[in-house]
Scaffold this active site. Sequence first.
Site, mmCIF file in Angstrom:
data_model
loop_
_atom_site.group_PDB
_atom_site.id
_atom_site.type_symbol
_atom_site.label_atom_id
_atom_site.label_comp_id
_atom_site.label_asym_id
_atom_site.label_seq_id
_atom_site.Cartn_x
_atom_site.Cartn_y
_atom_site.Cartn_z
ATOM 1 C CD GLU A 17 -3.413 1.035 -0.017
ATOM 2 O OE1 GLU A 17 -2.676 0.343 -0.746
ATOM 3 O OE2 GLU A 17 -3.157 2.216 0.274
ATOM 4 C CG ASN A 143 0.423 4.762 2.285
ATOM 5 O OD1 ASN A 143 0.015 3.703 1.805
ATOM 6 N ND2 ASN A 143 -0.376 5.623 2.866
ATOM 7 C CG ASP A 193 -2.577 5.733 -0.221
ATOM 8 O OD1 ASP A 193 -1.846 4.834 0.226
ATOM 9 O OD2 ASP A 193 -3.786 5.796 0.074
#
Length: 286
Positions: A17, A143, A193
């Site tokens: 991420e 997100n 996301d």
Amino acid sequence: MNATPELIANHQCLCGEGPIWHPDEQRLYWLDIDTGRIFCYDPATGEHQQIYQGLKIGGLTIQADGSLALYGPEGAVYGWREGEISTLLDGIAGEQSRRFNDCIADPEGRVFAGTLGDTPGNLYRIDPDGTATHIVGDVGCSNGMGFTPDLTGMYYVDSVAGVVYLFDYERASGALSNQRTWIQVDTSAGIPDGMTVDAEGYVWVAFWDGNRVARYDPEGHLVTTVTVPPKKASCLIFGGNDMTDIYITTAIGEGDPAQEGQDAGGLFRVSLGIRGVPEFRSRIGL
């Protein structure tokens, strides 16, 4: 457009991420949230390495002085420079059971950062003096975020809701208002996301369990899809000398790695001739 992303590094991230390009260093940083690791990649040499392991960091920003700010558990924020950690914000009341998940700096050095946990999370604005202002509550999974090119709007993803929202953004005060649905996604084909916005104002979204990243025009119409080998594309960012390299993080998740696609958990790169813009820099504690 049809391009195949190339694998740059595979540290088998459970939850890769938070990619961010550091223009001063010409390097990319990214995370594995679940294992508390941070990595760095230098495209000039092709070298990549782990530079930190410890707290579960959910997001990164580049500070005005070139250091990194790390957004961790309980609403705490840390500074990182050459391996040295300092505390920039001790935490946020009421966030003891949650951690930060994704963040973005605005043009004035504030940071918008969301939290998640076993209960619905929140979106905050953190000012340079460390003041945390609650913006939105009852968020399923906070997100990705990004700004419109004219700096009058901010996009925000709630993955559980399958929605990319759009707020009105006031640069002078940092206020967000008029939250509305910009696109509603069919989550059976992948969960929205992380995201970023390119130089033309088009919005890019990574799809967890969707094997792809997708580009939308400012009206919310899908215009480009790039297939990613792993199922769980988690986030993306522009980088490189001319800001035309797109770096994509992926995840293994909690399932069987063998079922998550080729090179799941790896960092990928694709170039489509589309230019991005540098991220704004935070000024937390500076």
